[in-house]
Design an enzyme around this catalytic site. Structure first.
Site, PDB file in Angstrom:
ATOM      1  N   LYS A  78      58.994 -15.259  41.126  1.00 14.13           N
ATOM      2  CA  LYS A  78      57.896 -14.940  40.204  1.00 14.13           C
ATOM      3  C   LYS A  78      58.483 -14.274  38.964  1.00 14.13           C
ATOM      4  O   LYS A  78      59.353 -13.392  39.088  1.00 14.13           O
ATOM      5  CB  LYS A  78      56.926 -13.988  40.918  1.00 14.13           C
ATOM      6  N   SER A 153      47.739 -13.589  41.362  1.00 12.06           N
ATOM      7  CA  SER A 153      48.527 -13.894  40.189  1.00 12.06           C
ATOM      8  C   SER A 153      49.774 -14.722  40.483  1.00 12.06           C
ATOM      9  O   SER A 153      50.327 -15.323  39.574  1.00 12.06           O
ATOM     10  CB  SER A 153      48.945 -12.588  39.503  1.00 12.06           C
ATOM     11  N   SER A 177      47.636 -10.896  45.373  1.00 12.16           N
ATOM     12  CA  SER A 177      48.313 -11.943  44.604  1.00 12.16           C
ATOM     13  C   SER A 177      49.333 -12.791  45.342  1.00 12.16           C
ATOM     14  O   SER A 177      49.821 -13.774  44.783  1.00 12.16           O
ATOM     15  CB  SER A 177      48.979 -11.346  43.371  1.00 12.16           C
TER      16      SER A 177
HETATM   17  N1  GLN Z   1      43.625 -10.382  41.453  1.00 11.52           N
HETATM   18  C1  GLN Z   1      43.973  -8.999  41.488  1.00 11.52           C
HETATM   19  C2  GLN Z   1      44.008  -8.448  40.090  1.00 11.52           C
HETATM   20  O1  GLN Z   1      43.710  -9.164  39.220  1.00 11.52           O
HETATM   21  C3  GLN Z   1      45.276  -8.803  42.195  1.00 11.52           C
HETATM   22  C4  GLN Z   1      46.455  -9.019  41.347  1.00 11.52           C
HETATM   23  C5  GLN Z   1      47.743  -8.810  42.078  1.00 11.52           C
HETATM   24  O2  GLN Z   1      47.752  -8.676  43.296  1.00 11.52           O
HETATM   25  N2  GLN Z   1      48.816  -8.749  41.329  1.00 11.52           N
HETATM   26  O3  GLN Z   1      44.320  -7.325  39.865  1.00 11.52           O
END
Ligand code: GLN
Length: 489
Positions: A78, A153, A177
């Site tokens: 990532k 994400s 995410s």
């Molecule tokens: N979808 C969640 C957010 O937008 C989690 C993001 C993540 O785990 N990096 O914060």
């Protein structure tokens, strides 16, 4: 079947038996990834030295030198993890040209184990999002159907594995995410216990929640990668000193004596019929493997989303203060239009460098932490977080692993929620509490929707009990045997 759809475990076997070389494997994945990327956009950049590094592994293998457990296996990282000499953008204009002088501990450990960084995977900007649509480099698409999002994400990391553009990848999970995109793309994704994996060199979003973890085709592969990346790190004082078990060697699908908890609050939402069906099938599987299913109650999880979005944004507002155009990262063009004062210098740089979701969160977080509101928002959220953690601990006196949906529905369409932040945040309803409580959690593929989109189930275990969680996932994986049906892109 060509080896392109193989798991890490299968590729490893081929390497051990000298049926394939590291160079052949790396070249094949790089070629496929580069040719599919215009359609899927799973990668922001590729490692131009990947093949050269594979050749070095081959020469070591040839000489009979001892090699690590991931030797010659290409991995997508990532683009939130620093990679020495390779651009690390966090999918933001702010870091568009940032080349880190050091690698994240996770990357270092993968490389020390012989793994090869294939490229940097797409994500939501600074890991803020649930659909990979906030990336400065354009959205990543779901390889099962490009009209749908891959989740976020870590959307690029999930899509890369689902489309066999890498045999495995690393994602990060602050509020879901890893698990949510794994669920949307039909791959295994593990968020370890907070403190299992070093955060050193990972672009910080919300430091008390962030954890990196593997995204793979099989449970075995995730266990193997987790062994490599876990363990104490002197660069991150929040890492645990606990020894790292050999999870991959202890996988066991016999669940006799285990209690699987169904948190009743996770089933009160509007769950799609397909998701419901897949969860029920998984329950039948765990029962047939000898586990007992019990109902548990976690009344405070209904506050998971508000607590998470107060704490995560507060921490983000502090972590992102460093992008000021002075030390590093994007700086507005002041040669052409000079700034009147320092305030304008900062605001123009940050206004141009950050996307709108990131700005929204910085504003919300700054507000939560400001004098006068701190007690009402940040402090209150932290207090309820503690109570929620206690509730989970209590639940784990009644059961060993919690089983639930990952999301209420399978993947949604590109563009469907991007203009409605609240709808987007609600997607994280079943995942954020795990991070707030610091627990290990994962998504394991368990079925498909009527439209042919993958659906996973979420497993959550007590602190540091990754093994039991992986065992339950292993049992489900063995019985549903979906892992060979890879996205046909
Ligand atoms: N979808 C969640 C957010 O937008 C989690 C993001 C993540 O785990 N990096 O914060």
């Amino acid at each position: 079947m060509s080896f392109i759809h193989y798991s890490l475990g299968e590729l490893k076997k081929c390497l051990d038996q000298k049926e394939l070389s590291a160079t052949e494997i790396t070249k094949a994945f790089l070629e496929r990834a580069q040719s599919l990327n215009p359609k899927i956009n799973a990668y922001i950049s590729f490692n131009e030295k990947a093949v050269e590094q594979a050749e070095q592994v081959d020469s070591k293998l040839h000489k009979g030198e001892t090699v690590g457990p991931l030797s010659g296996l290409p991995i997508a990282i990532k683009d939130l993890l620093c990679t020495r000499g390779l651009k690390t953008t966090a999918a933001s204009r702010m870091l568009e040209n940032f080349v880190p002088p050091y690698s994240a501990t996770v990357v270092e450990r993968l490389e020390k184990a012989g793994g090869i960084v294939l490229g940097k995977a797409n994500l939501d900007e600074f890991a803020m999002g649930s659909s990979n649509e906030t990336s400065y480099f354009g959205p990543c698409k779901n390889p099962w159907n490009a009209d749908y999002v891959p989740g976020g994400s870590s959307g690029g990391s999930a899509a890369a594995v689902a489309a066999s553009m890498a045999p495995a990848s690393i994602g990060t999970d602050t509020g879901g995410s890893i698990r949510q995109p794994a669920n949307f793309c039909g791959v295994v994704g593990v968020k370890p216990t907070y403190g299992r994996v070093s955060r050193y060199g990972i672009v910080a979003f919300a430091s008390s929640l962030d954890q990196a973890g593997p995204m793979t085709k099989t449970v075995y592969d995730s266990a193997l990668m987790l062994e490599v990346i876990s363990g104490a790190d002197e660069h991150d004082s929040t890492t645990s000193q606990r020894p790292v078990p050999k999870w991959s060697g202890a996988l066991n699908e016999n669940l006799k004596g285990l209690k699987i908890g169904l948190p009743k609050e996770y089933f009160s939402g509007q769950i799609s019929a397909d998701t419901q069906k897949v969860v029920e099938q998984s329950l039948e599987i765990v029962k047939s493997q000898g586990a007992e299913v019990v109902e548990v109650s976690l009344p405070l999880v209904k506050y998971g989303i508000p607590i998470y979005y107060l704490i995560a944004t507060s921490e983000a507002s502090s972590n992102l203060a460093r992008y000021d155009g002075v030390r590093y990262g994007y700086r507005s063009n002041f040669q052409e239009i000079p700034a009147r004062d320092l305030a304008e210098f900062y605001s123009r740089t940050r206004g141009e460098g950050f996307g709108s979701e990131v700005k929204r969160r910085i504003i919300l977080g700054t507000y939560c932490l400001s004098a006068g509101y701190y007690d009402a928002y940040y402090k209150k959220a932290s207090q309820v977080r503690r109570l929620l953690t206690e509730e989970f601990k209590q639940a784990f006196t009644q059961c060993d692993v919690l089983l639930s949906p990952v999301t209420t529905h399978p993947a949604f369409k590109v563009g469907e929620r991007v203009d409605d932040p609240l709808q987007m945040y609600l997607n994280d309803i079943y995942t954020t509490s795990t991070n707030l409580a610091g627990l290990p959690g994962m998504s394991v593929p368990a079925g498909f929707s009527s439209e042919g989109l993958p659906i996973g189930v979420q497993l959550t275990a007590a602190h540091f009990d990754e093994q039991t969680m992986l065992n339950v996932a292993y049992a489900i994986e063995k019985s549903v045997s979906l892992t060979k049906e890879w996205a046909d892109v």
